[in-house]
Design a protein around this motif. Sequence first.
Motif, mmCIF file in Angstrom:
data_model
loop_
_atom_site.group_PDB
_atom_site.id
_atom_site.type_symbol
_atom_site.label_atom_id
_atom_site.label_comp_id
_atom_site.label_asym_id
_atom_site.label_seq_id
_atom_site.Cartn_x
_atom_site.Cartn_y
_atom_site.Cartn_z
ATOM 1 N N LYS A 98 -33.080 3.350 0.901
ATOM 2 C CA LYS A 98 -31.747 2.884 1.271
ATOM 3 C C LYS A 98 -30.923 4.108 1.679
ATOM 4 O O LYS A 98 -31.270 5.229 1.322
ATOM 5 C CB LYS A 98 -31.048 2.145 0.134
ATOM 6 N N GLN A 165 -26.743 15.687 -4.210
ATOM 7 C CA GLN A 165 -26.746 15.043 -2.892
ATOM 8 C C GLN A 165 -25.539 15.538 -2.086
ATOM 9 O O GLN A 165 -24.605 14.788 -1.800
ATOM 10 C CB GLN A 165 -26.710 13.527 -3.058
ATOM 11 N N ASP A 178 -23.733 4.199 0.892
ATOM 12 C CA ASP A 178 -24.661 4.877 -0.029
ATOM 13 C C ASP A 178 -24.787 4.153 -1.362
ATOM 14 O O ASP A 178 -25.875 4.020 -1.899
ATOM 15 C CB ASP A 178 -24.184 6.312 -0.295
ATOM 16 N N HIS A 182 -26.082 -0.689 -2.882
ATOM 17 C CA HIS A 182 -26.775 -1.019 -4.143
ATOM 18 C C HIS A 182 -26.093 -2.177 -4.867
ATOM 19 O O HIS A 182 -26.733 -3.170 -5.234
ATOM 20 C CB HIS A 182 -26.746 0.188 -5.090
HETATM 21 O O1 89V Z 1 -28.638 5.878 -4.498
HETATM 22 C C1 89V Z 1 -28.181 6.999 -4.582
HETATM 23 O O2 89V Z 1 -27.950 7.687 -3.580
HETATM 24 C C2 89V Z 1 -27.937 7.651 -5.922
HETATM 25 C C3 89V Z 1 -27.558 6.670 -7.004
HETATM 26 C C4 89V Z 1 -27.197 7.390 -8.313
HETATM 27 C C5 89V Z 1 -26.393 5.776 -6.560
HETATM 28 O O3 89V Z 1 -28.702 5.886 -7.200
HETATM 29 O O4 89V Z 1 -26.979 8.615 -5.817
#
Ligand code: 89V
Length: 339
Positions: A98, A165, A178, A182
């Motif tokens: 993702k 990141q 980002d 989710h």
């Molecule tokens: O998905 C991501 O890029 C992570 C997370 C902690 C949100 O899974 O930073």
Amino acid sequence: MAERIAIGLIGCGFFAQNHMHAWTDLAPEGADLVAVCDIDPAKANAAAEKFGARAYTDASEMLGREKLGLVDIATGQATHLPMVELALSHRVPTIVQKPFGQDMAEVRRMVELSRATGTFLAVHENFRFQLPQLKINEIIRSGAIGTPTWARISFRTGYDIYTGQPYLARQARFVLIDLGVHVLDVARFHLGEVEHLTAELQRRNPDAIGEDTATMLLRHTSGAVSMVECTYGSRRIPDSFPETLVEIEGDKGAIITRIGSRLEVTSNGRMEEIDADPAVLPWAERPWHVAQDSVLRTNREMLQAVQQGRPAATSAEDNARTFALVEAAYLKGQVRPLA
Ligand code: 89V
Ligand code: NAD
């Protein structure tokens, strides 16, 4: 005896370490991580040495030389489309991390390419495979809380995500694409498809280029309403990173998650506490262990889907429906500069 699947991984960066550990753990179930690729030779060689695979610095060369049963793409979002196009041109079942793409046009292109080539394509979207979310979904499907009609799905943290990141602070489209991707997938997982959505976006971190806070209101086709929110700009103690805290109410009860992956389940007038905190895998560490455990569960789903010749739960088509919500939120929620 499960069919053995030769796996090639593209992108040996920060999060891919978890992918490679998970594929190694899945060796008894048929996973063979045979090749790893990174344009940075040091990363490719380090990964190859650590995980006993062959090292490449060119994905095209890896796909040409290796007889792969599955490609796992863990590069950044700007390279997802070209890497997927390359892998599908070789008709190799493919997983991509993702966010699926940089925008809906890229996502549509990859879905169409998967259909046109008749090749398996799935998105490594792992929040719905986190143990607390799996347990919540199981409770919902048991009918213990009745029909879900309201929910709050929340990922609010002040964790320094930028050290691991750094690219996130440089993205014009940041927290929604980002992290919002989710939590919106969790909303779909628990409450089903979405009829309409509204969003308010904020840039509360002056050092980030894009929005770091998103607050969304969703109406699901079931009639349920959910509030979905995510931010890296919270200043709270205790901090819930990397947990997604969920409150779901139905006509017979409710499920409330508390920090530490604890579920408070009310059903027909009785409340029960359930510990949904996963064990810390040998290669994992707190507080990432919830996410790392979910990588193993996600990879297992991908492996089994390929072995069984079926779409993955987070297939390209499915994740395109989640990504569409991200785009809708960007259309609806203009980022207003802070006063
Ligand atoms: O998905 C991501 O890029 C992570 C997370 C902690 C949100 O899974 O930073
Ligand atoms: P990263 O920058 O640390 O790693 C990406 C790697 O890909 C780098 O090592 C880079 O050299 C390599 N790369 C770039 N282009 C390449 C190419 N053409 N061929 C081969 N290698 C190439 O990034 P990251 O933080 O590991 O994130 C990677 C992806 O994983 C992103 O899409 C991110 O959103 C996602 N991610 C997901 C989770 C999660 O599942 N919860 C967590 C963190 C990151």
